[in-house]
Enzyme design. Structure first.
Site, PDB file in Angstrom:
ATOM      1  N   LYS A  76      23.859  15.691  11.401  1.00 51.40           N
ATOM      2  CA  LYS A  76      22.665  15.647  12.624  1.00 51.40           C
ATOM      3  C   LYS A  76      23.490  15.396  13.510  1.00 51.40           C
ATOM      4  O   LYS A  76      23.017  16.848  14.164  1.00 51.40           O
ATOM      5  CB  LYS A  76      21.550  14.449  12.669  1.00 51.40           C
ATOM      6  CG  LYS A  76      20.593  14.545  11.319  1.00 51.40           C
ATOM      7  CD  LYS A  76      20.225  13.183  11.115  1.00 51.40           C
ATOM      8  CE  LYS A  76      19.410  12.450   9.151  1.00 51.40           C
ATOM      9  NZ  LYS A  76      18.546  11.482   9.737  1.00 51.40           N
ATOM     10  N   GLN A 120      18.723   5.234  12.053  1.00 55.51           N
ATOM     11  CA  GLN A 120      19.048   5.974  10.472  1.00 55.51           C
ATOM     12  C   GLN A 120      19.008   4.564   9.461  1.00 55.51           C
ATOM     13  O   GLN A 120      19.070   3.455   9.292  1.00 55.51           O
ATOM     14  CB  GLN A 120      19.932   6.096  10.450  1.00 55.51           C
ATOM     15  CG  GLN A 120      20.632   6.848   9.263  1.00 55.51           C
ATOM     16  CD  GLN A 120      20.308   8.171   8.941  1.00 55.51           C
ATOM     17  OE1 GLN A 120      19.695   8.679   9.995  1.00 55.51           O
ATOM     18  NE2 GLN A 120      20.148   8.319   7.790  1.00 55.51           N
ATOM     19  N   ASP A 145      11.182  11.356  14.054  1.00 53.44           N
ATOM     20  CA  ASP A 145      10.912  10.899  12.998  1.00 53.44           C
ATOM     21  C   ASP A 145       9.816  10.836  12.294  1.00 53.44           C
ATOM     22  O   ASP A 145       9.444  11.190  10.737  1.00 53.44           O
ATOM     23  CB  ASP A 145      11.357   9.396  12.082  1.00 53.44           C
ATOM     24  CG  ASP A 145      13.018   9.359  11.430  1.00 53.44           C
ATOM     25  OD1 ASP A 145      13.600  10.983  10.939  1.00 53.44           O
ATOM     26  OD2 ASP A 145      14.126   8.935  11.657  1.00 53.44           O
ATOM     27  N   GLY A 192       4.962  11.026  -5.339  1.00 53.20           N
ATOM     28  CA  GLY A 192       6.027   9.876  -4.365  1.00 53.20           C
ATOM     29  C   GLY A 192       4.580   9.241  -3.247  1.00 53.20           C
ATOM     30  O   GLY A 192       3.968  10.051  -2.519  1.00 53.20           O
ATOM     31  N   GLY A 293      20.907  22.899  -1.184  1.00 51.04           N
ATOM     32  CA  GLY A 293      20.174  23.884  -0.595  1.00 51.04           C
ATOM     33  C   GLY A 293      18.829  23.533  -0.752  1.00 51.04           C
ATOM     34  O   GLY A 293      18.815  25.024  -0.381  1.00 51.04           O
TER      35      GLY A 293
END
Ligand code: GUN
Length: 322
Positions: A76, A120, A145, A192, A293
């Protein structure tokens, strides 16, 4: 009718009419996130010219020193530096108490030079800390966030333009957009229901007018539910749990999983896989994200986007209050 739509989608995208293709088109998060980061860099350059020396700023608050968190944070910070965002990393020791963490958050909330604040997760403390209390203490105006109740509530009501959208689901939406598939009217299945991925993903798809089914650990007929999905987003945290045979032909498959599995052929003795069994899903899906990726780099790009958005709102607020 269904198979002809599927055929059109596959042949149309591959651009090779007449030939049958058994593999899905890969949706590259690396490429898409690079485009987003380049756009943000241009925006930040413009801000710096228009408001002399001004830079958006992001503060990452960490408790403890988990290896995985250290790696995410350094990614980040690197992305922020490349865009021209002023990013700071503040680490509290593992001995920090809940009050220590709250004190830090409250003082950062007051600091006008910080536009975005993230804590975090998970918190790595020897003390009992209520994560929900911590994420809710971040000022909603800096909550890039999108995890506070205020931002989550706005998203669940469909106020998408008046909240910070959590970075991973926002990145998934961007990847779905890349496929050219219209979300409106489609059947989307989310696996989820976490606060950071599944629940906000459900909300985003719903407010983009998909019919959404959210599955979780107590869903009894997961393969059946998955087989109905035109769009499938998986954030289950279980290595390769979704099998290709479950997937509808031509579906868009977005894999948010990051799991380490043993692999003796690798020097590290392990490799990273998603929540979807890629090799079999690749045979059925129309589009699929790779791991790594895919979603990962988009999460970082969306965090940068939210930070720039927050800085823009700050400048507007400052101008209005002068
Ligand atoms: N830990 C893993 N992913 C994330 C994220 O997107 N935000 C925060 N704050 N912590 C995380």
């Amino acid at each position: 009718m269904l198979s002809s739509i599927t055929h059109f989608l596959r042949v149309g995208v591959s651009g090779c009419q007449g030939s049958s293709r058994s593999m899905a088109t890969i949706i590259s998060g690396n490429k898409t996130s690079k485009l987003v980061r380049e756009r943000l860099r241009t925006e930040v350059d413009k801000m710096r010219t228009e408001v002399s020396g001004f830079r958006p700023s992001l503060l990452v608050l960490q408790v403890g020193h988990r290896d995985d968190s250290n790696l995410y944070i350094s990614t980040k910070l690197k992305a922020a530096a490349e865009i021209g965002i002023d990013a700071k990393h503040v680490r509290l020791p593992r001995t920090a108490t809940q009050d220590d963490v709250l004190q830090s958050i409250l003082s950062i909330n007051e600091d006008e030079s910080v536009h975005g604040l993230i804590v975090q997760l998970p918190l790595d403390s020897v003390n009992q800390i209520n994560t929900e209390l911590i994420t809710n203490s971040v000022s909603p105006d800096k909550d890039v966030d999108g995890l506070s109740c205020i931002n989550a509530g706005k998203l669940s009501r469909g106020d998408l333009n008046d909240c910070f959208i959590p970075c991973t689901p926002n990145g998934c939406m961007e990847l779905i957009r890349q496929t050219g598939m219209t979300v409106e009217g489609k059947h989307a299945v989310v696996i989820g229901r976490s606060k950071i991925v599944g629940a906000p993903m459900h909300d985003l798809l719903l407010w983009k007018h998909a019919t959404v089914t959210t599955c979780h650990s107590k869903t009894p007929d997961l393969p059946e539910q998955v087989s109905r999905a035109d769009i499938l987003v998986v954030g289950a945290g279980r290595a390769e749990m979704v099998r290709g045979e479950w997937i509808k032909e031509g579906a868009v498959v977005i894999d948010c999983g990051i799991n380490h599995v043993p692999d003796e052929t690798k020097a590290s003795g392990k490799r990273v896989v998603g929540d979807v069994h890629f090799a079999s899903a690749n045979q059925r899906a129309g589009f699929i994200t790779p791991v790594p990726g895919g979603v990962g780099p988009m999460t970082v790009a969306m965090l940068m986007q939210n930070t720039v958005q927050s800085a823009k709102r700050f400048l507007l607020w400052r101008k209005m209050s002068q």
